[in-house]
Write a protein that holds these residues in place. Structure first.
Motif, PDB file in Angstrom:
ATOM      1  N   ALA A   8       0.831  -1.206   0.000  1.00  0.00           N
ATOM      2  CA  ALA A   8       0.000   0.000   0.000  1.00  0.00           C
ATOM      3  C   ALA A   8       0.870   1.263   0.000  1.00  0.00           C
ATOM      4  O   ALA A   8       0.553   2.240  -0.694  1.00  0.00           O
ATOM      5  N   LEU A   9       1.962   1.256   0.764  1.00  0.00           N
ATOM      6  CA  LEU A   9       2.879   2.391   0.796  1.00  0.00           C
ATOM      7  C   LEU A   9       3.480   2.632  -0.588  1.00  0.00           C
ATOM      8  O   LEU A   9       3.522   3.769  -1.077  1.00  0.00           O
ATOM      9  N   GLU A  11       2.272   1.721  -3.494  1.00  0.00           N
ATOM     10  CA  GLU A  11       1.228   2.179  -4.410  1.00  0.00           C
ATOM     11  C   GLU A  11       0.875   3.644  -4.165  1.00  0.00           C
ATOM     12  O   GLU A  11       0.618   4.389  -5.111  1.00  0.00           O
ATOM     13  N   GLU A  12       0.876   4.081  -2.907  1.00  0.00           N
ATOM     14  CA  GLU A  12       0.588   5.477  -2.594  1.00  0.00           C
ATOM     15  C   GLU A  12       1.695   6.392  -3.111  1.00  0.00           C
ATOM     16  O   GLU A  12       1.421   7.467  -3.650  1.00  0.00           O
ATOM     17  N   ALA A  15       1.193   6.713  -6.816  1.00  0.00           N
ATOM     18  CA  ALA A  15       0.027   7.557  -7.104  1.00  0.00           C
ATOM     19  C   ALA A  15       0.361   9.036  -6.898  1.00  0.00           C
ATOM     20  O   ALA A  15      -0.035   9.888  -7.707  1.00  0.00           O
ATOM     21  N   GLN A  16       1.089   9.353  -5.827  1.00  0.00           N
ATOM     22  CA  GLN A  16       1.480  10.746  -5.581  1.00  0.00           C
ATOM     23  C   GLN A  16       2.402  11.261  -6.680  1.00  0.00           C
ATOM     24  O   GLN A  16       2.280  12.401  -7.127  1.00  0.00           O
TER      25      GLN A  16
END
Length: 73
Positions: A8-9, A11-12, A15-16
């Motif tokens: 998740a980290l 992927e975030e 995305a950023q």
């Protein structure tokens, strides 16, 4: 670190970077429990069914077959 949290980290961060285009590249160094990952491929023959796997399986956003991530025993 739990693998799902690490995923998740990552992927975030991606995305950023896509939203802003301003974030510098980063290198994450971490440890997580042994897992198997499989990419987007519809061919899942490398899993041999998957029920026999001794560690959790995560579908991730990459190409390719199943990969073991953990120590050699």
């Amino acid at each position: 670190m739990n693998f799902s949290e690490a995923l998740a980290l990552q992927e975030e961060i991606v995305a950023q970077k896509e939203r802003t285009g301003l974030l510098p590249d980063e290198l994450l160094l971490l440890e997580h429990e042994p897992v198997f990952t499989i990419g987007r491929t519809p061919d899942r023959s490398s899993l041999l069914g998957g029920a026999h796997l001794p560690h959790p399986l995560f579908s991730i956003n990459r190409g390719g077959q199943a990969t073991y991530h953990g120590p050699d025993n």
